[in-house]
Design an enzyme around this catalytic site. Structure first.
Site, mmCIF file in Angstrom:
data_model
loop_
_atom_site.group_PDB
_atom_site.id
_atom_site.type_symbol
_atom_site.label_atom_id
_atom_site.label_comp_id
_atom_site.label_asym_id
_atom_site.label_seq_id
_atom_site.Cartn_x
_atom_site.Cartn_y
_atom_site.Cartn_z
ATOM 1 N N TYR A 155 0.819 -1.214 0.000
ATOM 2 C CA TYR A 155 0.000 0.000 0.000
ATOM 3 C C TYR A 155 0.857 1.271 0.000
ATOM 4 O O TYR A 155 0.589 2.181 -0.788
ATOM 5 C CB TYR A 155 -0.964 -0.014 1.184
ATOM 6 C CG TYR A 155 -2.347 -0.511 0.794
ATOM 7 C CD1 TYR A 155 -2.506 -1.774 0.241
ATOM 8 C CD2 TYR A 155 -3.475 0.282 0.951
ATOM 9 C CE1 TYR A 155 -3.745 -2.239 -0.125
ATOM 10 C CE2 TYR A 155 -4.726 -0.184 0.579
ATOM 11 C CZ TYR A 155 -4.852 -1.442 0.041
ATOM 12 O OH TYR A 155 -6.080 -1.890 -0.334
ATOM 13 N N GLU A 171 1.649 6.107 -7.302
ATOM 14 C CA GLU A 171 0.573 6.983 -7.769
ATOM 15 C C GLU A 171 0.958 8.453 -7.612
ATOM 16 O O GLU A 171 0.645 9.289 -8.467
ATOM 17 C CB GLU A 171 -0.706 6.679 -7.001
ATOM 18 C CG GLU A 171 -1.292 5.300 -7.297
ATOM 19 C CD GLU A 171 -2.501 4.981 -6.439
ATOM 20 O OE1 GLU A 171 -3.140 5.931 -5.946
ATOM 21 O OE2 GLU A 171 -2.816 3.784 -6.252
#
Length: 380
Positions: free
Chosen positions: A304, A311
Protein backbone atom coordinates in the site's frame (compact mmCIF):
# COMPACT_ATOMS: atom_id res chain seq x y z
CA UNK A 1 2.96 -64.81 35.50
CA UNK A 2 1.54 -61.48 34.52
CA UNK A 3 1.12 -59.00 37.35
CA UNK A 4 -2.20 -57.45 38.36
CA UNK A 5 -3.63 -54.99 35.82
CA UNK A 6 -3.06 -51.31 36.47
CA UNK A 7 -6.11 -49.09 36.86
CA UNK A 8 -6.04 -45.36 36.18
CA UNK A 9 -7.85 -42.78 38.28
CA UNK A 10 -11.31 -42.17 36.81
CA UNK A 11 -13.60 -39.25 37.71
CA UNK A 12 -17.29 -39.26 36.81
CA UNK A 13 -20.27 -36.93 36.67
CA UNK A 14 -23.74 -37.16 35.19
CA UNK A 15 -26.62 -35.27 33.66
CA UNK A 16 -30.11 -36.56 33.00
CA UNK A 17 -29.13 -37.83 29.55
CA UNK A 18 -25.35 -38.27 29.76
CA UNK A 19 -22.48 -39.73 31.78
CA UNK A 20 -19.04 -38.11 31.80
CA UNK A 21 -15.87 -40.09 32.58
CA UNK A 22 -12.46 -38.41 32.86
CA UNK A 23 -9.54 -40.86 32.78
CA UNK A 24 -6.35 -39.48 34.32
CA UNK A 25 -3.87 -40.65 31.68
CA UNK A 26 -1.55 -38.44 29.66
CA UNK A 27 -0.02 -39.19 26.27
CA UNK A 28 -2.65 -41.86 25.64
CA UNK A 29 -1.91 -44.33 22.83
CA UNK A 30 -4.04 -47.06 21.27
CA UNK A 31 -7.20 -46.59 23.37
CA UNK A 32 -9.65 -49.49 23.16
CA UNK A 33 -13.06 -48.50 24.58
CA UNK A 34 -16.18 -50.63 24.10
CA UNK A 35 -19.52 -51.20 25.82
CA UNK A 36 -20.79 -54.78 25.86
CA UNK A 37 -23.77 -56.01 27.92
CA UNK A 38 -23.92 -52.62 29.64
CA UNK A 39 -20.27 -52.94 30.76
CA UNK A 40 -17.66 -50.42 29.66
CA UNK A 41 -14.29 -52.00 28.86
CA UNK A 42 -11.28 -49.71 28.78
CA UNK A 43 -7.70 -50.49 27.79
CA UNK A 44 -5.01 -48.03 26.73
CA UNK A 45 -1.34 -47.25 27.06
CA UNK A 46 -0.42 -43.96 28.67
CA UNK A 47 1.33 -42.18 31.50
CA UNK A 48 -0.54 -42.53 34.79
CA UNK A 49 0.15 -42.94 38.50
CA UNK A 50 2.36 -45.99 37.81
CA UNK A 51 4.32 -44.43 34.99
CA UNK A 52 4.06 -45.29 31.31
CA UNK A 53 2.13 -48.57 31.22
CA UNK A 54 -0.97 -50.29 29.93
CA UNK A 55 -4.00 -49.37 32.06
CA UNK A 56 -7.42 -50.99 32.02
CA UNK A 57 -10.71 -51.08 33.92
CA UNK A 58 -14.33 -52.18 33.64
CA UNK A 59 -17.50 -50.42 34.80
CA UNK A 60 -20.90 -52.12 34.88
CA UNK A 61 -23.42 -49.29 34.75
CA UNK A 62 -26.38 -49.05 37.09
CA UNK A 63 -28.91 -48.75 34.26
CA UNK A 64 -28.86 -49.37 30.47
CA UNK A 65 -26.71 -47.10 28.31
CA UNK A 66 -26.14 -46.69 24.58
CA UNK A 67 -23.41 -49.03 23.27
CA UNK A 68 -21.45 -46.33 21.43
CA UNK A 69 -19.33 -44.12 23.71
CA UNK A 70 -17.72 -40.90 22.45
CA UNK A 71 -14.02 -40.54 23.26
CA UNK A 72 -11.90 -37.39 23.14
CA UNK A 73 -8.16 -37.62 23.81
CA UNK A 74 -6.12 -34.64 24.99
CA UNK A 75 -2.48 -34.44 25.98
CA UNK A 76 -3.27 -34.67 29.71
CA UNK A 77 -6.38 -36.84 29.92
CA UNK A 78 -9.01 -38.89 28.10
CA UNK A 79 -12.69 -37.94 28.20
CA UNK A 80 -15.52 -40.41 27.60
CA UNK A 81 -19.17 -39.46 27.11
CA UNK A 82 -21.83 -42.16 27.41
CA UNK A 83 -25.50 -41.63 26.55
CA UNK A 84 -28.14 -43.04 28.89
CA UNK A 85 -30.94 -44.99 27.24
CA UNK A 86 -33.50 -43.24 29.40
CA UNK A 87 -33.35 -39.68 30.68
CA UNK A 88 -33.31 -39.96 34.46
CA UNK A 89 -31.09 -39.37 37.48
CA UNK A 90 -28.96 -42.23 38.82
CA UNK A 91 -28.25 -42.63 42.52
CA UNK A 92 -24.81 -44.03 41.66
CA UNK A 93 -22.75 -44.96 38.58
CA UNK A 94 -22.13 -48.68 39.04
CA UNK A 95 -24.40 -51.62 39.54
CA UNK A 96 -22.36 -52.73 42.56
CA UNK A 97 -23.22 -50.69 45.62
CA UNK A 98 -19.65 -50.31 46.82
CA UNK A 99 -17.78 -47.76 44.73
CA UNK A 100 -14.54 -49.06 43.12
CA UNK A 101 -11.36 -47.54 44.56
CA UNK A 102 -10.21 -46.13 41.20
CA UNK A 103 -13.51 -44.22 40.72
CA UNK A 104 -14.26 -40.79 42.22
CA UNK A 105 -16.67 -37.89 41.59
CA UNK A 106 -15.60 -35.25 39.08
CA UNK A 107 -16.20 -32.13 41.15
CA UNK A 108 -15.35 -29.86 38.20
CA UNK A 109 -18.52 -31.07 36.44
CA UNK A 110 -20.54 -32.30 39.40
CA UNK A 111 -24.12 -31.13 39.83
CA UNK A 112 -26.81 -32.42 42.15
CA UNK A 113 -30.16 -33.44 40.71
CA UNK A 114 -31.90 -30.10 41.25
CA UNK A 115 -29.04 -28.16 39.65
CA UNK A 116 -28.99 -30.58 36.72
CA UNK A 117 -32.74 -30.15 36.25
CA UNK A 118 -32.31 -26.38 36.26
CA UNK A 119 -29.50 -26.63 33.71
CA UNK A 120 -31.64 -28.89 31.52
CA UNK A 121 -34.56 -26.49 31.78
CA UNK A 122 -32.35 -23.53 30.82
CA UNK A 123 -31.05 -25.40 27.78
CA UNK A 124 -34.57 -26.27 26.67
CA UNK A 125 -35.70 -22.67 27.13
CA UNK A 126 -32.68 -21.44 25.19
CA UNK A 127 -33.47 -23.88 22.39
CA UNK A 128 -37.12 -22.76 22.30
CA UNK A 129 -36.13 -19.07 22.26
CA UNK A 130 -33.67 -19.71 19.46
CA UNK A 131 -36.38 -21.43 17.42
CA UNK A 132 -38.76 -18.52 18.05
CA UNK A 133 -36.16 -15.98 16.93
CA UNK A 134 -35.34 -17.99 13.81
CA UNK A 135 -39.02 -18.27 12.97
CA UNK A 136 -39.42 -14.49 13.22
CA UNK A 137 -36.49 -13.74 10.92
CA UNK A 138 -37.72 -13.91 7.33
CA UNK A 139 -35.74 -16.28 5.15
CA UNK A 140 -33.95 -14.66 2.25
CA UNK A 141 -35.15 -16.37 -0.94
CA UNK A 142 -32.18 -14.89 -2.84
CA UNK A 143 -29.51 -16.07 -0.38
CA UNK A 144 -27.96 -18.65 -2.73
CA UNK A 145 -28.22 -16.28 -5.70
CA UNK A 146 -26.35 -13.56 -3.77
CA UNK A 147 -23.68 -16.01 -2.66
CA UNK A 148 -23.26 -17.26 -6.24
CA UNK A 149 -22.94 -13.69 -7.52
CA UNK A 150 -20.25 -12.82 -4.94
CA UNK A 151 -18.30 -16.01 -5.70
CA UNK A 152 -18.39 -15.30 -9.45
CA UNK A 153 -17.49 -11.64 -8.96
CA UNK A 154 -14.42 -12.44 -6.85
CA UNK A 155 -13.42 -15.27 -9.21
CA UNK A 156 -13.58 -13.02 -12.28
CA UNK A 157 -11.56 -10.30 -10.56
CA UNK A 158 -8.99 -12.85 -9.38
CA UNK A 159 -8.59 -14.21 -12.92
CA UNK A 160 -8.31 -10.70 -14.35
CA UNK A 161 -5.62 -9.52 -11.97
CA UNK A 162 -3.83 -12.88 -12.27
CA UNK A 163 -3.64 -12.34 -16.03
CA UNK A 164 -2.23 -8.86 -15.47
CA UNK A 165 0.37 -10.06 -12.96
CA UNK A 166 1.52 -13.06 -15.01
CA UNK A 167 1.64 -11.06 -18.25
CA UNK A 168 3.72 -8.29 -16.70
CA UNK A 169 6.06 -10.72 -14.93
CA UNK A 170 6.71 -12.76 -18.07
CA UNK A 171 7.33 -9.66 -20.16
CA UNK A 172 9.63 -8.26 -17.48
CA UNK A 173 11.95 -11.25 -17.58
CA UNK A 174 11.75 -12.01 -21.31
CA UNK A 175 12.42 -8.56 -22.77
CA UNK A 176 15.90 -7.07 -22.87
CA UNK A 177 17.79 -4.93 -20.39
CA UNK A 178 17.73 -1.19 -20.22
CA UNK A 179 17.87 1.79 -17.86
CA UNK A 180 14.84 3.19 -16.11
CA UNK A 181 14.71 6.94 -15.61
CA UNK A 182 12.26 8.39 -13.09
CA UNK A 183 11.94 12.13 -12.61
CA UNK A 184 10.95 12.24 -8.97
CA UNK A 185 10.25 15.74 -7.62
CA UNK A 186 12.40 17.37 -10.36
CA UNK A 187 15.34 14.98 -9.79
CA UNK A 188 16.18 12.24 -12.25
CA UNK A 189 16.99 8.84 -10.80
CA UNK A 190 18.41 6.12 -13.06
CA UNK A 191 17.92 2.45 -12.22
CA UNK A 192 19.70 -0.17 -14.39
CA UNK A 193 17.31 -3.12 -14.69
CA UNK A 194 15.01 -5.04 -17.01
CA UNK A 195 12.92 -2.14 -18.33
CA UNK A 196 12.19 -2.59 -22.03
CA UNK A 197 8.79 -3.90 -20.98
CA UNK A 198 8.10 -0.80 -18.85
CA UNK A 199 7.44 1.59 -21.71
CA UNK A 200 4.61 -0.37 -23.34
CA UNK A 201 2.96 -1.60 -20.13
CA UNK A 202 -0.10 0.58 -20.62
CA UNK A 203 -0.73 -0.46 -24.23
CA UNK A 204 -0.39 -4.13 -23.32
CA UNK A 205 -2.28 -4.23 -20.02
CA UNK A 206 -4.69 -1.28 -20.11
CA UNK A 207 -7.71 -3.10 -21.60
CA UNK A 208 -7.73 -5.72 -18.85
CA UNK A 209 -7.04 -3.09 -16.17
CA UNK A 210 -9.92 -0.96 -17.50
CA UNK A 211 -12.19 -4.00 -17.25
CA UNK A 212 -11.13 -4.94 -13.70
CA UNK A 213 -11.27 -1.42 -12.29
CA UNK A 214 -14.64 -0.69 -13.92
CA UNK A 215 -15.99 -3.93 -12.50
CA UNK A 216 -14.60 -2.93 -9.09
CA UNK A 217 -17.26 -0.22 -8.91
CA UNK A 218 -19.64 -3.06 -8.01
CA UNK A 219 -17.87 -3.29 -4.63
CA UNK A 220 -19.24 0.13 -3.74
CA UNK A 221 -22.72 -0.96 -4.80
CA UNK A 222 -22.39 -4.22 -2.83
CA UNK A 223 -21.55 -2.27 0.31
CA UNK A 224 -24.34 0.29 -0.26
CA UNK A 225 -27.10 -2.32 -0.58
CA UNK A 226 -25.75 -4.40 2.31
CA UNK A 227 -24.71 -7.38 0.22
CA UNK A 228 -21.34 -7.36 2.01
CA UNK A 229 -20.47 -6.04 5.45
CA UNK A 230 -17.29 -4.21 4.45
CA UNK A 231 -17.31 -0.47 5.29
CA UNK A 232 -18.16 1.91 2.48
CA UNK A 233 -15.55 4.68 2.92
CA UNK A 234 -12.36 2.56 2.47
CA UNK A 235 -13.87 0.98 -0.66
CA UNK A 236 -14.79 4.38 -2.13
CA UNK A 237 -11.33 5.82 -1.35
CA UNK A 238 -9.47 2.94 -2.98
CA UNK A 239 -11.66 2.42 -6.05
CA UNK A 240 -12.15 6.09 -6.97
CA UNK A 241 -8.49 6.77 -6.27
CA UNK A 242 -7.35 4.03 -8.62
CA UNK A 243 -9.88 4.96 -11.31
CA UNK A 244 -8.79 8.59 -11.14
CA UNK A 245 -5.20 7.55 -11.87
CA UNK A 246 -6.23 5.05 -14.56
CA UNK A 247 -8.91 6.97 -16.48
CA UNK A 248 -8.15 10.65 -15.87
CA UNK A 249 -4.35 10.75 -15.82
CA UNK A 250 -3.13 7.69 -17.74
CA UNK A 251 -6.13 7.27 -20.02
CA UNK A 252 -6.26 10.91 -21.14
CA UNK A 253 -2.54 11.66 -21.57
CA UNK A 254 -0.59 9.70 -24.18
CA UNK A 255 2.60 11.26 -22.80
CA UNK A 256 2.02 9.44 -19.49
CA UNK A 257 1.22 6.05 -21.00
CA UNK A 258 4.85 5.27 -21.86
CA UNK A 259 6.21 6.24 -18.43
CA UNK A 260 7.94 3.44 -16.46
CA UNK A 261 5.91 4.39 -13.37
CA UNK A 262 2.84 2.83 -15.03
CA UNK A 263 4.48 -0.58 -14.64
CA UNK A 264 4.88 -0.14 -10.89
CA UNK A 265 1.33 1.13 -10.41
CA UNK A 266 -0.20 -1.82 -12.25
CA UNK A 267 2.18 -4.32 -10.62
CA UNK A 268 1.47 -3.19 -7.04
CA UNK A 269 -2.28 -3.16 -7.68
CA UNK A 270 -2.30 -6.66 -9.17
CA UNK A 271 -0.17 -8.27 -6.42
CA UNK A 272 -2.51 -6.92 -3.74
CA UNK A 273 -5.59 -8.32 -5.47
CA UNK A 274 -4.02 -11.75 -6.02
CA UNK A 275 -4.65 -12.47 -2.34
CA UNK A 276 -7.67 -10.28 -1.59
CA UNK A 277 -10.14 -11.73 -4.11
CA UNK A 278 -9.42 -15.46 -3.43
CA UNK A 279 -9.77 -14.75 0.30
CA UNK A 280 -13.23 -13.21 -0.21
CA UNK A 281 -14.25 -15.97 -2.62
CA UNK A 282 -13.40 -18.71 -0.10
CA UNK A 283 -15.10 -16.71 2.67
CA UNK A 284 -18.33 -16.77 0.64
CA UNK A 285 -18.08 -20.57 0.66
CA UNK A 286 -17.43 -20.66 4.41
CA UNK A 287 -13.81 -21.80 3.89
CA UNK A 288 -10.83 -20.32 5.72
CA UNK A 289 -7.31 -21.18 4.56
CA UNK A 290 -4.92 -19.82 7.17
CA UNK A 291 -1.91 -19.15 4.85
CA UNK A 292 -4.18 -17.16 2.51
CA UNK A 293 -5.67 -15.25 5.47
CA UNK A 294 -2.17 -14.34 6.65
CA UNK A 295 -1.14 -13.20 3.16
CA UNK A 296 -4.34 -11.20 2.64
CA UNK A 297 -3.77 -9.24 5.86
CA UNK A 298 0.02 -8.94 5.55
CA UNK A 299 1.11 -8.21 1.95
CA UNK A 300 -0.64 -4.84 2.00
CA UNK A 301 1.85 -3.58 4.62
CA UNK A 302 4.61 -2.96 2.05
CA UNK A 303 2.40 -2.78 -1.06
CA UNK A 304 0.00 0.00 0.00
CA UNK A 305 2.73 2.58 0.76
CA UNK A 306 4.63 1.58 -2.39
CA UNK A 307 1.47 1.80 -4.47
CA UNK A 308 0.63 5.19 -2.97
CA UNK A 309 4.18 6.41 -3.74
CA UNK A 310 3.92 5.20 -7.35
CA UNK A 311 0.57 6.98 -7.77
CA UNK A 312 2.08 10.17 -6.30
CA UNK A 313 5.00 9.97 -8.76
CA UNK A 314 2.48 9.56 -11.60
CA UNK A 315 0.60 12.69 -10.50
CA UNK A 316 3.81 14.73 -10.14
CA UNK A 317 4.94 13.67 -13.63
CA UNK A 318 1.55 14.57 -15.13
CA UNK A 319 1.36 18.11 -13.71
CA UNK A 320 3.77 19.69 -16.31
CA UNK A 321 1.88 17.95 -19.14
CA UNK A 322 -1.50 19.26 -17.94
CA UNK A 323 0.02 22.73 -17.48
CA UNK A 324 1.32 22.74 -21.04
CA UNK A 325 -1.81 21.38 -22.69
CA UNK A 326 -4.38 23.10 -20.45
CA UNK A 327 -6.42 19.91 -20.50
CA UNK A 328 -9.32 19.74 -18.00
CA UNK A 329 -8.67 23.35 -16.90
CA UNK A 330 -11.99 25.12 -16.46
CA UNK A 331 -12.55 28.77 -17.36
CA UNK A 332 -15.47 30.42 -15.54
CA UNK A 333 -17.53 33.02 -17.45
CA UNK A 334 -17.90 36.71 -16.53
CA UNK A 335 -18.17 38.31 -14.06
CA UNK A 336 -15.83 35.82 -12.35
CA UNK A 337 -13.50 35.46 -15.35
CA UNK A 338 -11.40 32.91 -13.43
CA UNK A 339 -9.70 29.79 -14.75
CA UNK A 340 -9.45 26.79 -12.47
CA UNK A 341 -6.17 25.17 -13.43
CA UNK A 342 -6.24 21.38 -13.39
CA UNK A 343 -2.61 21.16 -12.17
CA UNK A 344 -3.76 23.03 -9.04
CA UNK A 345 -6.51 20.42 -8.58
CA UNK A 346 -3.85 17.69 -8.90
CA UNK A 347 -1.75 19.32 -6.19
CA UNK A 348 -4.75 19.26 -3.85
CA UNK A 349 -5.47 15.67 -4.89
CA UNK A 350 -1.86 14.75 -4.06
CA UNK A 351 -2.55 15.68 -0.44
CA UNK A 352 -5.84 13.80 -0.51
CA UNK A 353 -4.00 10.76 -1.91
CA UNK A 354 -1.80 10.41 1.16
CA UNK A 355 -4.83 10.96 3.42
CA UNK A 356 -6.60 8.16 1.53
CA UNK A 357 -3.61 5.85 1.94
CA UNK A 358 -3.69 6.61 5.67
CA UNK A 359 -7.44 5.85 5.88
CA UNK A 360 -7.04 2.50 4.14
CA UNK A 361 -3.88 1.67 6.08
CA UNK A 362 -5.69 2.31 9.37
CA UNK A 363 -8.71 0.25 8.27
CA UNK A 364 -6.56 -2.70 7.16
CA UNK A 365 -4.48 -2.54 10.34
CA UNK A 366 -7.66 -2.91 12.43
CA UNK A 367 -8.76 -5.84 10.26
CA UNK A 368 -5.34 -7.47 10.64
CA UNK A 369 -5.54 -7.22 14.43
CA UNK A 370 -9.04 -8.70 14.31
CA UNK A 371 -8.08 -11.68 12.12
CA UNK A 372 -4.46 -12.30 13.12
CA UNK A 373 -4.22 -10.77 16.60
CA UNK A 374 -3.94 -12.89 19.76
CA UNK A 375 -7.16 -14.60 20.72
CA UNK A 376 -8.70 -13.56 24.01
CA UNK A 377 -9.01 -16.41 26.44
CA UNK A 378 -12.50 -17.11 27.60
CA UNK A 379 -12.98 -16.93 31.32
CA UNK A 380 -14.40 -20.14 32.74
Amino acid sequence: MAGPSLRPHVHWAQRHRELFLRVELSDVRNPDITITDNVLHFRAQGHGAKGDNIYEFEIEFLEPVEPKPVCRVTQRQLNITVQKKESNWWERLTKQEKRPLFLAPDFDRWLDESDAEMELKEKEEEKINKMKIESRVPKDPFKHLKKGYLIMYNLVQFLGFSWIFVNMTVRLFILGKGNMEIHLFSKMVVFPCLTDSFYDTFHTISDMMYFCQTLALMEIMNSLIGLVRSPLIPAVVQIFGRNFILFVILGSLEEMQSKPVVFFIFYFWSITELFRYPYYMLSCMGIEWKPLTWLRYTVWIPLYPLGGLAEAVCIVQSIPVFSETGKFSLGLPNPLNVTIQFPFVLQIYLIALFLGVFVNFRHLYKQRKQHLGPKKRKMK
